[in-house]
Design a protein around this motif. Structure first.
Motif, PDB file in Angstrom:
ATOM      1  N   UNK A 115      -6.399  -6.489  12.848  1.00  0.00           N
ATOM      2  CA  UNK A 115      -5.591  -6.322  14.088  1.00  0.00           C
ATOM      3  C   UNK A 115      -5.850  -4.908  14.289  1.00  0.00           C
ATOM      4  N   UNK A 116      -5.642  -3.989  13.215  1.00  0.00           N
ATOM      5  CA  UNK A 116      -5.653  -2.312  13.529  1.00  0.00           C
ATOM      6  C   UNK A 116      -6.867  -2.111  14.385  1.00  0.00           C
ATOM      7  N   UNK A 117      -8.157  -2.623  14.100  1.00  0.00           N
ATOM      8  CA  UNK A 117      -9.435  -2.217  14.730  1.00  0.00           C
ATOM      9  C   UNK A 117      -9.407  -2.849  16.168  1.00  0.00           C
ATOM     10  N   UNK A 118      -8.835  -4.097  16.210  1.00  0.00           N
ATOM     11  CA  UNK A 118      -8.640  -4.584  17.681  1.00  0.00           C
ATOM     12  C   UNK A 118      -7.695  -3.610  18.486  1.00  0.00           C
ATOM     13  N   UNK A 162      16.875 -17.069  -1.464  1.00  0.00           N
ATOM     14  CA  UNK A 162      17.086 -18.317  -1.919  1.00  0.00           C
ATOM     15  C   UNK A 162      16.197 -19.051  -1.533  1.00  0.00           C
ATOM     16  N   UNK A 163      15.474 -18.750  -0.573  1.00  0.00           N
ATOM     17  CA  UNK A 163      14.100 -19.435  -0.280  1.00  0.00           C
ATOM     18  C   UNK A 163      12.799 -18.420  -0.356  1.00  0.00           C
ATOM     19  N   UNK A 164      11.721 -19.212  -1.258  1.00  0.00           N
ATOM     20  CA  UNK A 164      10.603 -18.402  -1.609  1.00  0.00           C
ATOM     21  C   UNK A 164      10.811 -16.844  -2.096  1.00  0.00           C
ATOM     22  N   UNK A 165      11.310 -16.792  -3.407  1.00  0.00           N
ATOM     23  CA  UNK A 165      11.594 -15.768  -4.021  1.00  0.00           C
ATOM     24  C   UNK A 165      10.820 -15.845  -5.240  1.00  0.00           C
ATOM     25  N   UNK A 166      10.015 -14.881  -5.578  1.00  0.00           N
ATOM     26  CA  UNK A 166       9.405 -13.669  -4.516  1.00  0.00           C
ATOM     27  C   UNK A 166       8.501 -14.519  -3.609  1.00  0.00           C
ATOM     28  N   UNK A 167       8.424 -13.829  -2.538  1.00  0.00           N
ATOM     29  CA  UNK A 167       7.191 -13.857  -1.470  1.00  0.00           C
ATOM     30  C   UNK A 167       6.138 -13.063  -1.715  1.00  0.00           C
ATOM     31  N   UNK A 168       4.699 -13.525  -2.086  1.00  0.00           N
ATOM     32  CA  UNK A 168       3.750 -12.648  -2.181  1.00  0.00           C
ATOM     33  C   UNK A 168       2.713 -12.968  -1.122  1.00  0.00           C
ATOM     34  N   UNK A 169       2.493 -11.927  -0.206  1.00  0.00           N
ATOM     35  CA  UNK A 169       1.620 -12.151   0.839  1.00  0.00           C
ATOM     36  C   UNK A 169       0.325 -11.227   0.547  1.00  0.00           C
ATOM     37  N   UNK A 170      -1.026 -12.004   0.828  1.00  0.00           N
ATOM     38  CA  UNK A 170      -2.079 -11.098   0.482  1.00  0.00           C
ATOM     39  C   UNK A 170      -2.976 -11.230   1.391  1.00  0.00           C
ATOM     40  N   UNK A 171      -4.020 -10.437   1.837  1.00  0.00           N
ATOM     41  CA  UNK A 171      -4.899 -10.397   2.806  1.00  0.00           C
ATOM     42  C   UNK A 171      -5.712  -9.115   2.890  1.00  0.00           C
ATOM     43  N   UNK A 172      -6.554  -9.197   3.708  1.00  0.00           N
ATOM     44  CA  UNK A 172      -7.406  -8.006   3.737  1.00  0.00           C
ATOM     45  C   UNK A 172      -6.616  -6.788   4.521  1.00  0.00           C
ATOM     46  N   UNK A 173      -7.297  -5.751   4.629  1.00  0.00           N
ATOM     47  CA  UNK A 173      -6.552  -4.525   5.412  1.00  0.00           C
ATOM     48  C   UNK A 173      -6.577  -4.817   6.879  1.00  0.00           C
ATOM     49  N   UNK A 214      -6.915  -0.671  17.895  1.00  0.00           N
ATOM     50  CA  UNK A 214      -7.776   0.577  18.178  1.00  0.00           C
ATOM     51  C   UNK A 214      -8.804   0.675  19.164  1.00  0.00           C
ATOM     52  N   UNK A 215      -9.555  -0.291  19.209  1.00  0.00           N
ATOM     53  CA  UNK A 215     -10.557  -0.622  20.233  1.00  0.00           C
ATOM     54  C   UNK A 215      -9.803  -0.525  21.658  1.00  0.00           C
ATOM     55  N   UNK A 216      -8.769  -1.267  21.838  1.00  0.00           N
ATOM     56  CA  UNK A 216      -8.209  -1.291  23.122  1.00  0.00           C
ATOM     57  C   UNK A 216      -7.581  -0.144  23.514  1.00  0.00           C
ATOM     58  N   UNK A 217      -7.122   0.722  22.769  1.00  0.00           N
ATOM     59  CA  UNK A 217      -6.402   1.912  23.036  1.00  0.00           C
ATOM     60  C   UNK A 217      -7.339   2.989  23.391  1.00  0.00           C
ATOM     61  N   UNK A 218      -8.609   3.015  22.778  1.00  0.00           N
ATOM     62  CA  UNK A 218      -9.534   3.896  23.312  1.00  0.00           C
ATOM     63  C   UNK A 218     -10.202   3.564  24.552  1.00  0.00           C
TER      64      UNK A 218
END
Length: 438
Positions: free
Chosen positions: A303-306, A131-142, A308-312
């Motif tokens: 976010x993935x790189x951040x 009922x709200x925002x249909x469809x919702x399209x989210x875009x952005x980098x990896x 990953x760096x913290x886990x290392x």
């Protein structure tokens, strides 16, 4: 330490083909990591033997690179594992499309100016699907959080019993395509269509994958129509704005634009630090504030790189019994920073030029001809030619399909004008300096 396995999986995913990854790497689960032994749970003995023969050297290489010393692998079959999850059949249950990562919730999503709109739109959809925002399209980098938001929507719906498990589907566009191919091969198209069109909520990740695949686009088009006409919620993610996805049918582009389009931008330094602190809290890693800022200023923007760096860094500190400080972080992240310094991409150039002129990256790639946008576009093309090894054709394709002559004109124009205009030369040098210091 579960996320250390995820980090290793991500590394392997970038090396082997997707079919091998899904068959042999994805099913592996974390068990324990202590005294130099990394223990994982595998489905059976045959699986164990195959991993040892074909993938263990790769695992050990990545583990050594991550934790800074040699590590041994230990394999526990699902039958041998005594954990409650395994006894209940949770770890290796059949792959269905309503299983969501329990860590990917709205509560665990760090909100900043870069993603506030996408987060709010996703929460609105989860609260009132169809009922709200249909469809919702989210875009952005990896690695910026698109998959997190899709899972957060699914977790919210199941938690609040808004939609039954059988009528919510989370799937990647690649898996959707593979399902279609198998259904065509085994004459099960009716089953394929019924499965997806009966859903109340369809969450589909990386829709750009269907570009150039005519039959997949056709089936998704009809699936979309069936769900939309019945007021069922559709949420789609992509690495590009709908108009920037090449080789996709116009009728699909228009449908993606029917609802709401929300973008996720790379996080600013404060949001990066907040993400690191949140992850450190979850993983029980003591992260001093100065180290958080150090990581945030040097790791890539995803976010993935951040994480990953913290886990290392956390794994290295734990195994060597050392406190986390700037010196340790610098040592662990040293080769990452060097690798990053070696490459300046066209996408990075476009991003930095857009940031300098305070315009959208999509404007630089567009056909807009306002004075400021044209100047930014020409500078970006000039820097792409100067700082990368890309051909004129490749550069043109990155700027919305500009032809060979347009690229040459832009390069020549900036070359001529920086000789005559000191202010323009200063602007170009500032952007170039920023790119080289990243």
């Amino acid at each position: 330490m579960v996320d250390l396995l995820q980090y290793i999986k991500q590394k392997i995913a970038g090396i082997i083909n997707q079919d091998s990854y899904k068959t042999w790497i994805e099913p592996i689960k974390f068990s324990d990591f202590s005294e130099g032994v990394f223990s994982v749970i595998v489905p059976n003995e045959f699986f164990k033997d195959w991993i040892i023969k074909n993938f263990e050297p790769l695992f050990l290489t990545i583990l050594k690179d991550t934790v800074g010393k040699d590590v041994k692998m230990e394999y526990i079959t699902a039958k041998e594992d005594k954990s409650e999850d395994t006894k209940k059949g949770v770890v290796y249950k059949k792959n269905v499309y309503n299983q969501f990562n329990p860590k990917y919730t709205f509560e665990n999503f760090v909100v900043g100016s870069c993603n506030q709109f996408a987060n709010a739109a996703s929460l609105a959809v989860a609260t009132n699907p169809g009922k709200t925002y249909n469809p919702l399209f989210i875009y952005g980098g990896v690695g910026l959080g698109k998959t997190h938001l899709l899972n957060a929507i699914g977790n919210f719906l199941l938690k609040h019993n808004t939609v039954s498990q059988e009528r919510i589907c989370y799937i990647t566009a690649e898996v959707f395509t593979n399902e279609l191919i198998n259904s065509l091969k085994f004459s099960k198209m009716d089953e394929f269509r019924n499965k997806f069109r009966k859903m109340d909520v369809l969450l589909i990740d990386d829709i750009q994958f269907i570009a150039g695949k005519d039959r997949t686009q056709e089936e998704f088009f009809h699936t979309f129509n069936a769900l939309y006409d019945n007021m069922k919620q559709v949420v789609v993610t992509s690495d590009k704005f709908p108009r920037d996805i090449e080789n996709i049918e116009e009728r699909l582009r228009s449908r993606f634009e029917w609802g709401l389009i929300a973008d996720i931008q790379p996080p600013d330094i404060e949001t990066k630090v907040a993400i690191l602190n949140k992850k450190a809290e979850t993983e029980n890693i003591h992260l001093p504030l100065d180290v958080a800022f150090y990581i945030a200023s040097r790791a890539e923007n995803s976010v993935r790189s951040l994480e990953g760096a913290l886990i290392r860094i956390g794994a290295y500190a734990s195994l060597h019994n050392m406190p986390i400080d700037i010196k340790l972080a610098s040592e662990v992240m040293g080769h990452i920073i060097k690798e990053k310094d070696r490459e300046i991409t066209i996408d990075l150039i476009i991003k930095e030029v857009a940031s300098y002129f305070n315009i959208k990256t999509t404007d630089i790639k567009s056909v807009k001809r306002t004075k400021s946008i044209m100047l930014a576009r020409q500078i970006a093309i000039y820097l792409a030619r100067k700082l990368t090894n890309s051909s004129l054709v490749d550069i043109g394709s990155k700027f919305g399909g500009k032809d060979h002559s347009t690229v040459i004109h832009s390069i020549k124009k900036i070359e001529d004008e920086i000789k005559l205009k000191s202010d323009l030369k200063t602007i170009v040098e500032k952007i170039e300096g920023k790119l080289k210091s990243i």
